[in-house]
Design a protein around this motif. Structure first.
Motif, PDB file in Angstrom:
ATOM      1  N   VAL A 185       0.830  -1.207   0.000  1.00 49.36           N
ATOM      2  CA  VAL A 185       0.000   0.000   0.000  1.00 49.36           C
ATOM      3  C   VAL A 185       0.863   1.256   0.000  1.00 49.36           C
ATOM      4  O   VAL A 185       0.546   2.247  -0.681  1.00 49.36           O
ATOM      5  CB  VAL A 185      -1.000   0.001   1.181  1.00 49.36           C
ATOM      6  N   LEU A 186       1.979   1.232   0.708  1.00 47.66           N
ATOM      7  CA  LEU A 186       2.862   2.389   0.731  1.00 47.66           C
ATOM      8  C   LEU A 186       3.523   2.622  -0.631  1.00 47.66           C
ATOM      9  O   LEU A 186       3.620   3.767  -1.099  1.00 47.66           O
ATOM     10  CB  LEU A 186       3.924   2.226   1.820  1.00 47.66           C
ATOM     11  N   LEU A 187       3.953   1.544  -1.276  1.00 50.17           N
ATOM     12  CA  LEU A 187       4.545   1.674  -2.610  1.00 50.17           C
ATOM     13  C   LEU A 187       3.523   2.201  -3.605  1.00 50.17           C
ATOM     14  O   LEU A 187       3.806   3.074  -4.426  1.00 50.17           O
ATOM     15  CB  LEU A 187       5.092   0.322  -3.083  1.00 50.17           C
ATOM     16  N   SER A 188       2.297   1.660  -3.525  1.00 47.73           N
ATOM     17  CA  SER A 188       1.261   2.040  -4.476  1.00 47.73           C
ATOM     18  C   SER A 188       0.865   3.505  -4.328  1.00 47.73           C
ATOM     19  O   SER A 188       0.672   4.219  -5.316  1.00 47.73           O
ATOM     20  CB  SER A 188       0.032   1.145  -4.290  1.00 47.73           C
ATOM     21  N   LEU A 232       5.200   4.160  -6.578  1.00 49.48           N
ATOM     22  CA  LEU A 232       5.047   3.642  -7.930  1.00 49.48           C
ATOM     23  C   LEU A 232       4.143   4.537  -8.783  1.00 49.48           C
ATOM     24  O   LEU A 232       3.071   4.947  -8.333  1.00 49.48           O
ATOM     25  CB  LEU A 232       4.469   2.227  -7.882  1.00 49.48           C
ATOM     26  N   PRO A 233       4.541   4.831 -10.019  1.00 52.17           N
ATOM     27  CA  PRO A 233       3.693   5.649 -10.897  1.00 52.17           C
ATOM     28  C   PRO A 233       2.590   4.813 -11.523  1.00 52.17           C
ATOM     29  O   PRO A 233       2.677   3.585 -11.589  1.00 52.17           O
ATOM     30  CB  PRO A 233       4.679   6.133 -11.968  1.00 52.17           C
ATOM     31  N   GLY A 234       1.559   5.494 -11.993  1.00 52.26           N
ATOM     32  CA  GLY A 234       0.503   4.812 -12.728  1.00 52.26           C
ATOM     33  C   GLY A 234       0.815   4.756 -14.216  1.00 52.26           C
ATOM     34  O   GLY A 234       1.872   5.200 -14.672  1.00 52.26           O
ATOM     35  N   LYS A 235      -0.118   4.212 -14.968  1.00 53.72           N
ATOM     36  CA  LYS A 235       0.043   4.131 -16.417  1.00 53.72           C
ATOM     37  C   LYS A 235      -0.079   5.529 -17.023  1.00 53.72           C
ATOM     38  O   LYS A 235      -0.865   6.354 -16.572  1.00 53.72           O
ATOM     39  CB  LYS A 235      -1.032   3.224 -17.014  1.00 53.72           C
ATOM     40  N   ALA A 283      -4.098  13.058  -8.088  1.00 60.77           N
ATOM     41  CA  ALA A 283      -3.791  11.725  -7.569  1.00 60.77           C
ATOM     42  C   ALA A 283      -4.400  10.648  -8.453  1.00 60.77           C
ATOM     43  O   ALA A 283      -3.758   9.630  -8.762  1.00 60.77           O
ATOM     44  CB  ALA A 283      -4.301  11.597  -6.134  1.00 60.77           C
ATOM     45  N   THR A 284      -5.639  10.861  -8.886  1.00 62.95           N
ATOM     46  CA  THR A 284      -6.328   9.864  -9.714  1.00 62.95           C
ATOM     47  C   THR A 284      -5.602   9.645 -11.043  1.00 62.95           C
ATOM     48  O   THR A 284      -5.335   8.503 -11.446  1.00 62.95           O
ATOM     49  CB  THR A 284      -7.772  10.305  -9.984  1.00 62.95           C
ATOM     50  N   LEU A 285      -5.259  10.723 -11.723  1.00 60.45           N
ATOM     51  CA  LEU A 285      -4.628  10.604 -13.039  1.00 60.45           C
ATOM     52  C   LEU A 285      -3.188  10.110 -12.953  1.00 60.45           C
ATOM     53  O   LEU A 285      -2.667   9.562 -13.931  1.00 60.45           O
ATOM     54  CB  LEU A 285      -4.682  11.948 -13.762  1.00 60.45           C
ATOM     55  N   SER A 286      -2.547  10.289 -11.819  1.00 59.91           N
ATOM     56  CA  SER A 286      -1.166   9.822 -11.672  1.00 59.91           C
ATOM     57  C   SER A 286      -1.077   8.375 -11.212  1.00 59.91           C
ATOM     58  O   SER A 286       0.018   7.793 -11.193  1.00 59.91           O
ATOM     59  CB  SER A 286      -0.402  10.707 -10.688  1.00 59.91           C
ATOM     60  N   LYS A 287      -2.213   7.782 -10.842  1.00 64.52           N
ATOM     61  CA  LYS A 287      -2.194   6.419 -10.301  1.00 64.52           C
ATOM     62  C   LYS A 287      -3.091   5.459 -11.090  1.00 64.52           C
ATOM     63  O   LYS A 287      -3.570   4.467 -10.528  1.00 64.52           O
ATOM     64  CB  LYS A 287      -2.622   6.441  -8.832  1.00 64.52           C
ATOM     65  N   ILE A 288      -3.300   5.724 -12.378  1.00 70.42           N
ATOM     66  CA  ILE A 288      -4.094   4.805 -13.194  1.00 70.42           C
ATOM     67  C   ILE A 288      -3.439   3.427 -13.191  1.00 70.42           C
ATOM     68  O   ILE A 288      -2.246   3.290 -13.455  1.00 70.42           O
ATOM     69  CB  ILE A 288      -4.222   5.318 -14.647  1.00 70.42           C
ATOM     70  N   GLY A 289      -4.214   2.411 -12.884  1.00 72.62           N
ATOM     71  CA  GLY A 289      -3.680   1.051 -12.856  1.00 72.62           C
ATOM     72  C   GLY A 289      -3.123   0.629 -11.518  1.00 72.62           C
ATOM     73  O   GLY A 289      -2.806  -0.554 -11.329  1.00 72.62           O
ATOM     74  N   ARG A 290      -2.995   1.558 -10.580  1.00 71.10           N
ATOM     75  CA  ARG A 290      -2.542   1.224  -9.231  1.00 71.10           C
ATOM     76  C   ARG A 290      -3.736   1.107  -8.297  1.00 71.10           C
ATOM     77  O   ARG A 290      -4.693   1.869  -8.400  1.00 71.10           O
ATOM     78  CB  ARG A 290      -1.596   2.307  -8.700  1.00 71.10           C
ATOM     79  N   SER A 291      -3.665   0.181  -7.362  1.00 70.06           N
ATOM     80  CA  SER A 291      -4.803  -0.043  -6.468  1.00 70.06           C
ATOM     81  C   SER A 291      -4.863   0.972  -5.336  1.00 70.06           C
ATOM     82  O   SER A 291      -5.929   1.200  -4.758  1.00 70.06           O
ATOM     83  CB  SER A 291      -4.751  -1.455  -5.880  1.00 70.06           C
ATOM     84  N   TRP A 318      -3.813   9.744  -1.089  1.00 72.31           N
ATOM     85  CA  TRP A 318      -3.017   9.050  -0.077  1.00 72.31           C
ATOM     86  C   TRP A 318      -3.758   8.790   1.230  1.00 72.31           C
ATOM     87  O   TRP A 318      -3.737   7.666   1.749  1.00 72.31           O
ATOM     88  CB  TRP A 318      -1.715   9.809   0.191  1.00 72.31           C
ATOM     89  N   SER A 319      -4.447   9.811   1.776  1.00 73.34           N
ATOM     90  CA  SER A 319      -5.121   9.599   3.069  1.00 73.34           C
ATOM     91  C   SER A 319      -6.357   8.725   2.911  1.00 73.34           C
ATOM     92  O   SER A 319      -6.663   7.900   3.783  1.00 73.34           O
ATOM     93  CB  SER A 319      -5.487  10.934   3.714  1.00 73.34           C
TER      94      SER A 319
END
Length: 341
Positions: A44-47, A51-54, A273-281, A295-296
């Motif tokens: 969860v911390l990495l995600s 880690l970047p999204g697609k 946050a949403t657009l930078s984490k596409i594909g991340r849970s 993040w929070s």
């Protein structure tokens, strides 16, 4: 084997292969039980933080189109501004034409002819075939590579289900559920034919965690979670990525919260946050095709799901108590306002 357990006063006959296998099995279970929460915490911390999204270009290059519902305010407006900044043409859909015109003018003023903007005013609560026919005509021939299902409606104040006005129930279901289905059914065939595309559907903790006194809204958002996950599995083989986006509170007209905090971002923070984490849970570990990207919110989602369970008695009772308190305050305010008139 005997040497391992003898300090604990246990004698094992090493020649018994069944006992030996059973002991090894128990040891593995113990190690896994210890390791699982550690691994989950690292994930969860990495995600959320590393880690970047697609890249959005995976789903369509700059110059293709993004269709955003509920585009004139709050999160929808911020999606429009962010996607325009990234080079996507825009189809903005919302109820009020004057707000759409204002947003369109702002984008055109900033980017000029580089970004094309089309608008469509429609009231999703009406569920009119004519409106959806107009939308179909508007997108005909356009390469719509991104769809943001953002339009939504909640209760005016927390309310027991048995007291919920019929019109309010109808509007919530039409806007949150039917509108999302109908818009997605218009847009995704083109994505399938091009073998690429992105569908983002805005859900809510109110649907992931059962929410008394917002029962109809809670149910509608839970529907979106199930539907979105099923749709994602259907469209994945065709190159179309579907992601359900979970969130807690954001400073929008719907939440009626104006002040940001660690737990309540503004629309720009949430959309970034949403657009930078596409594909991340994010915090939505173990929930297929779903992300809690801020993040929070992600940490809260992860903690509640892992240690309490999203449908535990504790979560439901706390949710009920919180919304009973909100309802009481809202009713007292309404009484004071009525006396002033």
């Amino acid at each position: 084997m005997a040497g391992i357990l003898e300090p604990f006063g246990v004698h094992i006959d090493a020649s018994n292969s069944f006992v030996q296998a059973a002991v090894y099995g128990f040891l593995l279970v113990g190690v896994a039980s210890f390791a699982a929460p550690v691994i989950s915490t690292i994930r969860v911390l990495l995600s959320l933080f590393v880690l970047p999204g697609k890249s959005l270009s995976t789903f369509g290059p700059r110059g293709t189109w993004a269709l955003i519902t509920g585009a004139s305010d709050g999160i929808g407006k911020e999606f429009a501004l962010s996607l325009a900044a990234k080079g996507y043409n825009l189809i903005l859909v919302s109820r009020t034409q004057s707000k759409l015109d204002s947003l369109s003018a702002d984008i055109t003023s900033k980017y000029g002819p580089k970004i094309a903007v089309k608008t469509l005013a429609m009231d999703f609560a009406q569920n009119k075939d004519a409106d959806y026919n107009n939308m179909k005509k508007l997108i005909d021939g356009l390469d719509v590579s991104i769809l943001v299902n953002n339009v939504g409606l909640s209760h005016s104040i927390p309310v027991p289900f048995v007291e919920t006005p019929k019109q309010e129930m109808n509007d919530i279901i039409m806007i949150n559920c039917m509108a999302t289905l109908r818009v997605t059914q218009l847009v995704t065939p083109g994505m399938v034919s091009r073998k690429r595309g992105l569908v983002l559907t805005m859900a809510s903790f109110g649907g992931f965690f059962p929410t008394p006194l917002l029962a109809t809204y809670s149910g509608s958002k839970a529907f979106l979670q199930q539907w979105s996950t099923a749709l994602a599995s259907e469209l994945e083989p065709h190159g179309v990525y579907v992601q359900c986006v979970q969130s807690h509170l954001v400073t929008t007209a719907m939440s009626k919260i104006r002040k940001t905090s660690a737990l309540v971002p503004n629309p720009k923070q949430f959309v970034n946050a949403t657009l930078s984490k596409i594909g991340r849970s994010g915090g939505a570990q173990g929930v297929a095709f779903t992300s809690t990207p801020y993040w929070s919110h992600g940490l809260m989602h992860w903690f509640l799901s892992r240690f309490l369970g999203e449908r535990s008695d504790t979560v439901v009772k706390v949710n009920r108590g919180m919304h009973e308190s909100i309802r009481k305050r809202a009713l007292r305010k309404a009484e004071r306002d009525a006396k002033k008139q």
